[in-house]
Design an enzyme around this catalytic site. Structure first.
Site, mmCIF file in Angstrom:
data_model
loop_
_atom_site.group_PDB
_atom_site.id
_atom_site.type_symbol
_atom_site.label_atom_id
_atom_site.label_comp_id
_atom_site.label_asym_id
_atom_site.label_seq_id
_atom_site.Cartn_x
_atom_site.Cartn_y
_atom_site.Cartn_z
ATOM 1 N N TYR A 1 2.302 -27.443 -24.338
ATOM 2 C CA TYR A 1 0.917 -27.262 -24.815
ATOM 3 C C TYR A 1 0.207 -26.203 -23.974
ATOM 4 O O TYR A 1 -0.474 -25.315 -24.514
ATOM 5 C CB TYR A 1 0.202 -28.609 -24.715
ATOM 6 C CG TYR A 1 -1.258 -28.631 -25.097
ATOM 7 C CD1 TYR A 1 -1.650 -28.541 -26.428
ATOM 8 C CD2 TYR A 1 -2.244 -28.773 -24.123
ATOM 9 C CE1 TYR A 1 -3.006 -28.587 -26.774
ATOM 10 C CE2 TYR A 1 -3.592 -28.826 -24.464
ATOM 11 C CZ TYR A 1 -3.966 -28.734 -25.789
ATOM 12 O OH TYR A 1 -5.288 -28.780 -26.131
ATOM 13 N N SER B 1 -7.831 -23.760 -24.366
ATOM 14 C CA SER B 1 -8.074 -24.950 -23.536
ATOM 15 C C SER B 1 -8.016 -24.511 -22.083
ATOM 16 O O SER B 1 -7.368 -23.500 -21.765
ATOM 17 C CB SER B 1 -6.965 -25.977 -23.798
ATOM 18 O OG SER B 1 -6.934 -26.956 -22.784
HETATM 19 P P1 NDP Z 1 -8.350 -33.940 -32.801
HETATM 20 O O1 NDP Z 1 -6.996 -34.541 -32.687
HETATM 21 O O2 NDP Z 1 -9.546 -34.820 -32.777
HETATM 22 O O3 NDP Z 1 -8.444 -33.025 -34.103
HETATM 23 C C1 NDP Z 1 -7.388 -32.164 -34.415
HETATM 24 C C2 NDP Z 1 -7.682 -31.529 -35.760
HETATM 25 O O4 NDP Z 1 -6.576 -30.699 -36.098
HETATM 26 C C3 NDP Z 1 -7.841 -32.553 -36.861
HETATM 27 O O5 NDP Z 1 -8.817 -32.107 -37.766
HETATM 28 C C4 NDP Z 1 -6.464 -32.554 -37.527
HETATM 29 O O6 NDP Z 1 -6.627 -32.893 -38.897
HETATM 30 C C5 NDP Z 1 -6.076 -31.079 -37.378
HETATM 31 N N1 NDP Z 1 -4.643 -30.883 -37.444
HETATM 32 C C6 NDP Z 1 -3.697 -31.294 -36.564
HETATM 33 N N2 NDP Z 1 -2.484 -30.951 -37.017
HETATM 34 C C7 NDP Z 1 -2.663 -30.319 -38.204
HETATM 35 C C8 NDP Z 1 -1.800 -29.730 -39.159
HETATM 36 N N3 NDP Z 1 -0.465 -29.720 -39.005
HETATM 37 N N4 NDP Z 1 -2.331 -29.176 -40.273
HETATM 38 C C9 NDP Z 1 -3.675 -29.186 -40.460
HETATM 39 N N5 NDP Z 1 -4.547 -29.698 -39.590
HETATM 40 C C10 NDP Z 1 -4.040 -30.265 -38.480
HETATM 41 O O7 NDP Z 1 -8.400 -32.863 -31.633
HETATM 42 P P2 NDP Z 1 -9.614 -32.104 -30.921
HETATM 43 O O8 NDP Z 1 -10.791 -32.009 -31.811
HETATM 44 O O9 NDP Z 1 -9.730 -32.668 -29.562
HETATM 45 O O10 NDP Z 1 -8.936 -30.680 -30.737
HETATM 46 C C11 NDP Z 1 -9.304 -29.534 -31.487
HETATM 47 C C12 NDP Z 1 -8.762 -28.325 -30.768
HETATM 48 O O11 NDP Z 1 -9.342 -28.242 -29.473
HETATM 49 C C13 NDP Z 1 -7.254 -28.349 -30.545
HETATM 50 O O12 NDP Z 1 -6.725 -27.057 -30.674
HETATM 51 C C14 NDP Z 1 -7.127 -28.824 -29.111
HETATM 52 O O13 NDP Z 1 -5.917 -28.393 -28.531
HETATM 53 C C15 NDP Z 1 -8.333 -28.140 -28.505
HETATM 54 N N6 NDP Z 1 -8.803 -28.721 -27.256
HETATM 55 C C16 NDP Z 1 -9.152 -30.040 -27.175
HETATM 56 C C17 NDP Z 1 -9.587 -30.556 -25.975
HETATM 57 C C18 NDP Z 1 -9.971 -31.990 -25.794
HETATM 58 O O14 NDP Z 1 -10.136 -32.426 -24.634
HETATM 59 N N7 NDP Z 1 -10.151 -32.765 -26.877
HETATM 60 C C19 NDP Z 1 -9.708 -29.710 -24.778
HETATM 61 C C20 NDP Z 1 -9.347 -28.341 -24.991
HETATM 62 C C21 NDP Z 1 -8.914 -27.872 -26.187
HETATM 63 P P3 NDP Z 1 -5.625 -33.763 -39.798
HETATM 64 O O15 NDP Z 1 -4.990 -34.794 -38.913
HETATM 65 O O16 NDP Z 1 -6.537 -34.326 -40.843
HETATM 66 O O17 NDP Z 1 -4.670 -32.778 -40.356
#
Ligand code: NDP
Length: 274
Positions: free
Chosen positions: A162, A149
């Site tokens: 984070y 990020s």
């Molecule tokens: P979302 O919250 O939309 O999606 C997160 C995903 O991670 C979901 O599929 C969730 O699935 C999964 N997840 C979370 N915890 C667990 C766990 N313990 N076990 C398995 N799966 C897990 O987030 P984003 O799509 O926004 O983020 C994706 C990545 O991108 C992250 O690493 C985030 O830090 C990074 N990011 C996001 C930004 C943004 O602005 N959105 C900017 C920069 C980086 P489920 O709940 O079904 O388990």
């Protein structure tokens, strides 16, 4: 000689993607399937993964649904074994699962807050890089894409856990790239800026917070998960065969904007002139 579709396609590859049930991970899974890859989909929400698997199969590719909490080592090991049993090998690892559940002043953070955030955002990445690193090194090929990020390359007040975890991913990416390049294994990272997903919906759905945030984004809009897909395909595929240790930023020039909106005020300009 490689054709353009060889360079930018992923035909015959298999990818394991964590956090594939929604947001950025889901968009990358669909993008990889569109580029020809079969995908192992990991997350905790089985129904969302099953729906996505249906879409991937509609594109003519195979999808394996693996309900998995990525902070649980046994579930991760089981997911890796299932993927190799089903697909024969893994070519691409996308470490995407991550997020934060609280924000606040550094001095108020408890050890438990640090360990929760580090566990999900960093230790899982370390574990998967080690387990699949062995698989890739044995085969003499493989590509890792870590989702960091801009919080990992710049500081973020009230979000130090984070930001530190995402910075650790950037560092790990570079070290592993240097360690594994001579073995045919590449490791790269994406550093997205503000992307509209479940993770950011509290800010995106508050007009005042959203406008304040976008004032520091020269592109003037929220990123969509699909904005991340092209870079994810590029770094995983053959067109990036000599690229390893790179952190590619997808942020509409946010981190290129020295001084932010305050600089324009200083120059006597309210906003960026057309
Ligand atoms: P979302 O919250 O939309 O999606 C997160 C995903 O991670 C979901 O599929 C969730 O699935 C999964 N997840 C979370 N915890 C667990 C766990 N313990 N076990 C398995 N799966 C897990 O987030 P984003 O799509 O926004 O983020 C994706 C990545 O991108 C992250 O690493 C985030 O830090 C990074 N990011 C996001 C930004 C943004 O602005 N959105 C900017 C920069 C980086 P489920 O709940 O079904 O388990």
């Amino acid at each position: 000689m490689s054709t353009t579709s060889d360079l930018f396609g992923l035909t015959g590859r298999t990818a394991l993607i964590t956090g594939a049930s929604r947001g950025i991970g889901r968009a990358i899974a669909l993008g990889y399937a569109g580029a020809g890859a079969d995908i192992a989909l990991l997350a905790r929400s089985t129904t969302a993964l099953e729906e996505l698997a249906g879409e991937i199969e509609g594109l003519g590719r195979r999808a394996l649904v693996l309900t998995c909490d990525v902070t649980d080592r046994d579930q991760l090991r089981h997911s890796i074994v299932s993927t190799i049993t089903e697909f024969g090998q893994i070519d691409i690892l996308v470490n995407n699962a991550g997020g934060f559940s609280h924000a606040g002043p550094f001095v108020d953070l408890q050890p438990q807050d640090w360990s929760e955030v580090m566990q999900l955002n960093f230790e899982t990445v370390v574990f998967l890089c080690r387990e699949l690193g062995r698989h890739f090194l044995k085969r003499g090929s493989g590509s890792v894409l870590n989702i960091s990020s801009i919080a990992g390359t710049a500081g973020v007040p009230m979000l130090s856990t984070y930001a530190a975890a995402k910075a650790a991913i950037v560092s790990l990416t570079r070290s592993l790239a240097a360690e594994w390049s001579s073995h045919g294994v590449r490791v790269n990272a994406l550093t997205p800026g503000w992307i509209s997903t479940e993770l950011t919906k509290t800010f995106a759905s508050d007009p005042e917070a959203s406008a304040g945030l976008l004032s520091a984004v020269p592109a003037g809009r929220w990123g969509e998960p699909e904005d991340v897909v092209g870079a994810a395909i590029f770094l995983a595929g053959d067109s990036a065969r000599l690229i390893s240790g790179t952190c590619l930023t997808i942020d509409g020039a946010t981190t290129a904007y020295a001084g932010g909106p305050a600089m324009l005020q200083f120059l006597g300009l309210g906003r960026i002139p057309a």
